[in-house]
Design an enzyme around this catalytic site. Structure first.
Site: not given
Ligand SMILES: NC(=O)C1=CN([C@@H]2O[C@H](COP(=O)(O)OP(=O)(O)OC[C@H]3O[C@@H](n4cnc5c(N)ncnc54)[C@H](O)[C@@H]3O)[C@@H](O)[C@H]2O)C=CC1
Ligand SMILES: O=C(O)C(=O)COP(=O)(O)O
Length: 391
Positions: A231, A260, A272
């Site tokens: 994010r 930027e 994204h």
């Molecule tokens: N660019 C995109 O399209 C996508 C972005 N994301 C982002 O990726 C993030 C992570 O996704 P997942 O791995 O599926 O979630 P998840 O919930 O499986 O993993 C998140 C991990 O972060 C850890 N965590 C939480 N606070 C922390 C801290 N302060 N320091 C270190 N570790 C910490 C948790 O313990 C957990 O293991 C989502 O919250 C989302 O913001 C997710 C999917 C798609």
């Molecule tokens: O699953 C997430 O956290 C994502 O960032 C994916 O976002 P999207 O469903 O592609 O708009």
């Protein structure tokens, strides 16, 4: 008939999980029972009182007012892990693009003019400007070892990288899935000092905002790569830009571009795109549609970010479900009101998570409007639903 409002395009495979005889689905629905969305920002939206469940077809829920929904007794579901492989693949693509200078090399190639012979001369003369480096000799730091982080760490190991991970809150499931070859960083600073590339896979919350900071970037060796497909806000963009400008950081791979960032030559900006694969869109939609349907039909809770898991087989009779503040004597007050109404409890499940408790009760008879109102009136009850008996 339940009404479902969609705030983003949701894969049709997911929507097909909601049978049309029981579910009306659309993007213009008023007074919906459920909301399905992806990245639509709900914080400025007035969420109707009719809403009983919200389903995020994805992982991150920072676009949803989860606390407000919790105080209204409304579960927010997501699709844990359903798009993790898609993100992992884009992280690897970003790492490879950065270490092989692919973006600038492609721009150079597409700018060459002339006939085939001239192009060949220009290509051979120009390629020296894009010499890259290979991954096996490099160390990758993975911050956040959840569904995505674990997959990235394991994949990087298999590409020959050394991998250092940091996640003080790692789940037991992730720990089982993480390769034993991943080394544990004792602190974030410890991770940054060792890593040629750092990738973040944490949710955007207060504790993670700005964790890639100016101080930590300085701890990395010169020429480091930062990857942020998690994010905007998790990396301090101003600090990363300053480090790029100084030539300390070599490349910033980001899935959340700003004006930027986009104009900077050392930024690889994706729109994204992490979860944008057919497979991930389908996986997420199916998983979250199933959760929302199971909740609306039976009060079952699976994959909610703010409710405890709760499943109790239907015994056929009327079912009531109650979300309430997690304080003593709530079940006692509810069962007293049911007993006063002459209603026998056939089955009961009570679960709690943090400040919220959730109770499912199957009754041997029909509950009156009066008893429903009395239960709703108990101090601490956040929401209550009555589900008709199922044949
Ligand atoms: N660019 C995109 O399209 C996508 C972005 N994301 C982002 O990726 C993030 C992570 O996704 P997942 O791995 O599926 O979630 P998840 O919930 O499986 O993993 C998140 C991990 O972060 C850890 N965590 C939480 N606070 C922390 C801290 N302060 N320091 C270190 N570790 C910490 C948790 O313990 C957990 O293991 C989502 O919250 C989302 O913001 C997710 C999917 C798609
Ligand atoms: O699953 C997430 O956290 C994502 O960032 C994916 O976002 P999207 O469903 O592609 O708009």
């Amino acid at each position: 008939m339940y009404k479902i409002l969609t705030l983003n395009n949701i894969s049709s495979l997911g929507l097909q999980r909601l049978p049309r005889e029981d579910y009306e689905i659309g993007s213009e629905i008023s007074q919906p029972d459920g909301i399905l969305l992806r990245s639509f920002k709900m914080h400025d939206m007035v969420i109707p009182d009719s809403v009983k469940a919200i389903g995020r077809a994805g992982a991150g829920v920072n676009n949803i007012p989860v606390d407000q929904m919790s105080s209204r007794g409304v579960p927010v579901f997501n699709a844990p892990g359903a798009n993790a492989n898609a993100v992992k693949e884009l992280v690897l693509a970003g790492l490879l693009m950065a270490s092989r200078n692919i973006n600038s090399a492609m721009k150079f190639a597409s700018g060459i003019e002339g006939d085939d012979a001239a192009i060949s001369v220009a290509v051979e003369a120009g390629k020296k400007n894009f010499v890259g480096s290979e991954l096996p000799s490099k160390t990758l730091g993975v911050i956040g070892l959840g569904a995505i982080g674990v997959r990235v760490a394991n994949a990087a190991l298999s590409l020959g990288m050394k991998v250092v991970g940091y996640d003080p809150l790692i789940s037991v499931q992730s720990a089982w899935q993480l390769s034993s070859g991943v080394e544990k960083a004792i602190s974030l600073d410890h991770l940054f000092t060792q890593c040629d590339a750092v990738t973040v896979h944490v949710p955007l919350i207060d504790a993670t905002r700005g964790i890639v900071s100016a101080e930590r970037l300085k701890l990395m060796p010169k020429g480091g790569i930062i990857v942020n497909l998690a994010r905007g806000g998790i990396c301090d963009d101003t600090a990363v830009l300053a480090s790029l400008n100084k030539g300390h950081t070599s490349t910033y791979v980001i899935d959340f571009p700003t004006a930027e960032l986009m104009k900077h030559p050392k930024v690889l900006a994706f729109p994204h795109l992490g979860a944008s694969t057919n497979e991930a869109e389908e996986n997420c939609a199916v998983m979250v549609a199933d959760s929302v349907r199971d909740f609306l039909d039976d009060g079952t809770v699976v994959n909610a970010v703010n409710f405890p898991e709760a499943f109790m087989p239907r015994n056929g009779g009327t079912r009531i479900t109650i979300a309430n503040a997690n304080v003593p004597n709530m079940v006692g007050q509810i069962s007293t009101l049911l007993a006063n109404a002459g209603l026998n409890i056939a089955d009961l499940l009570n679960k709690s998570r943090g400040d919220i408790a959730y109770t499912i009760i199957d009754l041997d008879g029909d509950i009156s409007e009066e008893t429903v109102a009395a239960i709703r009136g108990i101090n601490g009850v956040l929401s209550m639903r009555t589900l008709p008996s199922k044949a």
